[in-house]
Design a protein around this motif. Structure first.
Motif, short mmCIF file in Angstrom:
data_model
loop_
_atom_site.label_atom_id
_atom_site.label_comp_id
_atom_site.label_asym_id
_atom_site.label_seq_id
_atom_site.Cartn_x
_atom_site.Cartn_y
_atom_site.Cartn_z
N GLU A 89 0.83 -1.20 0.00
CA GLU A 89 0.00 0.00 0.00
C GLU A 89 0.87 1.25 0.00
N ARG A 90 1.91 1.25 0.80
CA ARG A 90 2.80 2.42 0.83
C ARG A 90 3.58 2.55 -0.48
N GLU A 91 3.88 1.44 -1.12
CA GLU A 91 4.58 1.51 -2.40
C GLU A 91 3.70 2.18 -3.45
N ARG A 92 2.39 2.03 -3.32
CA ARG A 92 1.46 2.68 -4.25
C ARG A 92 1.42 4.19 -4.04
N LEU A 93 1.63 4.62 -2.80
CA LEU A 93 1.50 6.04 -2.45
C LEU A 93 2.83 6.78 -2.39
N PHE A 94 3.92 6.04 -2.22
CA PHE A 94 5.22 6.69 -1.98
C PHE A 94 6.32 6.06 -2.83
N HIS A 95 7.36 6.85 -3.07
CA HIS A 95 8.64 6.31 -3.49
C HIS A 95 9.35 5.86 -2.21
N ILE A 96 9.79 4.61 -2.17
CA ILE A 96 10.35 4.04 -0.95
C ILE A 96 11.86 3.86 -1.11
N SER A 97 12.61 4.34 -0.14
CA SER A 97 14.06 4.34 -0.23
C SER A 97 14.65 2.97 0.07
N ASP A 98 15.94 2.86 -0.14
CA ASP A 98 16.69 1.73 0.38
C ASP A 98 16.61 1.76 1.91
N PRO A 99 16.90 0.65 2.58
CA PRO A 99 16.80 0.62 4.05
C PRO A 99 17.67 1.68 4.72
N VAL A 100 17.08 2.39 5.69
CA VAL A 100 17.81 3.39 6.47
C VAL A 100 18.35 2.75 7.75
N VAL A 101 17.48 2.11 8.52
CA VAL A 101 17.89 1.38 9.73
C VAL A 101 17.07 0.10 9.80
N GLU A 102 17.52 -0.82 10.65
CA GLU A 102 16.80 -2.07 10.87
C GLU A 102 16.19 -2.04 12.26
N SER A 103 14.97 -2.55 12.36
CA SER A 103 14.28 -2.61 13.64
C SER A 103 14.02 -4.07 14.00
N GLY A 104 14.42 -4.46 15.21
CA GLY A 104 14.18 -5.82 15.67
C GLY A 104 13.33 -5.82 16.92
N TYR A 105 12.14 -6.45 16.84
CA TYR A 105 11.24 -6.55 18.00
C TYR A 105 11.48 -7.86 18.75
N TYR A 106 11.65 -7.73 20.05
CA TYR A 106 11.90 -8.88 20.91
C TYR A 106 10.87 -8.92 22.04
N LEU A 107 10.70 -10.11 22.62
CA LEU A 107 9.74 -10.26 23.71
C LEU A 107 10.45 -10.03 25.04
N PHE A 108 10.14 -8.90 25.67
CA PHE A 108 10.69 -8.58 26.98
C PHE A 108 9.88 -9.31 28.06
N HIS A 109 10.57 -9.70 29.13
CA HIS A 109 9.92 -10.42 30.22
C HIS A 109 10.69 -10.16 31.51
N ARG A 110 10.07 -10.51 32.64
CA ARG A 110 10.76 -10.44 33.92
C ARG A 110 11.73 -11.62 34.02
N LYS A 111 12.90 -11.38 34.58
CA LYS A 111 13.88 -12.46 34.73
C LYS A 111 13.31 -13.59 35.59
N ALA A 112 12.42 -13.25 36.50
CA ALA A 112 11.80 -14.27 37.36
C ALA A 112 10.78 -15.10 36.61
N HIS A 113 10.42 -14.67 35.39
CA HIS A 113 9.44 -15.41 34.59
C HIS A 113 10.09 -15.80 33.26
N GLU A 114 11.02 -16.75 33.32
CA GLU A 114 11.69 -17.21 32.11
C GLU A 114 10.71 -18.01 31.24
#
Length: 251
Positions: free
Chosen positions: A87-112
């Motif tokens: 959808e964004r490609e239809r509306l925008f010119h999209i650049s080469d990657p600027v930065v990478e984003s990595g989502y991780y699951l945060f948790h309490r150390k007591a709840h491994e």
């Protein structure tokens, strides 16, 4: 003679307009932020890549939805930084990657816990931030009711609910999470948290330039050339390292 002078003035005006652009932005430290040094590392990369091509960036900070809509309509030249989509490609010119984003699951150390697929997250008390997309598998499982996800107003609220024991896991960009923990939480609170090493999703983020504005196709090519130059110089790696060095939970 008068016509020639007028033509020259118009041409100069066009060149000047092409060499200065207005881009929208939002708050997502340490990548983006109105009051951060260089407006955040992603903003710095965008601005310096354009500068290498002789283009000056003027930033405007708005709520995210407004930033995107202003760029989409051509009220501003573009916006930084966003996920790629059809959808964004239809509306925008999209650049080469600027930065990478990595989502991780945060948790309490007591709840491994351990997980290898989204199905392994069933039964856990999960929160997410409103408007965030955590990947196709997660979003589908949430929509189908396979995962019980409470959507909150902010990442900070999610971390506080995690510390309070109201939820078991909270997905968060790792660099954003570390930065937030160091700015808004005590050492004792930070010491209670960790994250699972398997990323929930990992994506590139891009500069978007509106297709409503003539000349933006050429400008995105200039930006990509400047970005390649900046990477080759080693500065992109240096800037990204600078924001990550002090951010560690011992994982």
């Amino acid at each position: 003679m008068r016509f020639a002078l007028l033509l020259i003035a118009l041409l100069c005006g066009s060149i000047q307009a092409a060499d200065s652009m207005r881009l929208t932005n939002g708050e997502w430290p340490p990548y983006l932020g109105e009051h951060l040094p260089h407006h955040g590392v992603a903003s710095r990369i965008v601005a310096e890549a354009f500068a290498l091509q002789g283009v000056e960036v003027r930033w405007e900070f708005h709520p995210w939805a407004r930033s995107l809509k202003m760029a989409e309509k051509g009220e501003r030249d573009g916006s930084a930084v966003w996920l790629h989509s059809s959808e964004r490609e239809r509306l925008f010119h999209i650049s080469d990657p600027v930065v990478e984003s990595g989502y991780y699951l945060f948790h309490r150390k007591a709840h491994e816990f351990d997980w290898a697929s989204v199905e392994d997250l069933r039964g856990l008390r999960i929160a997410g931030t409103r408007g965030y997309d955590y990947g196709e598998a997660f979003q589908r499982a949430e929509a189908d009711g396979e995962l019980q996800v409470v959507r909150l107003n902010s990442d900070e609220q999610g971390l506080r609910q995690l510390l309070a024991g109201r939820i078991d896991v909270f997905p968060l960009d790792k660099v954003v999470g570390f930065d937030m923990l160091h700015r808004h939480f005590s050492p004792a609170e930070r010491a209670r948290l960790s994250f699972h090493p398997l990323p929930l999703r990992s994506d590139n983020l891009h500069l978007l330039l509106s297709r409503e504005i003539p000349g933006n196709a050429e400008l995105i090519e200039r930006f990509n050339r400047g970005l390649a130059q900046l990477r080759e110089s080693g500065k992109v790696a240096q800037y990204l390292l600078e924001i990550q060095q002090p951010l560690s939970l011992g994982h």
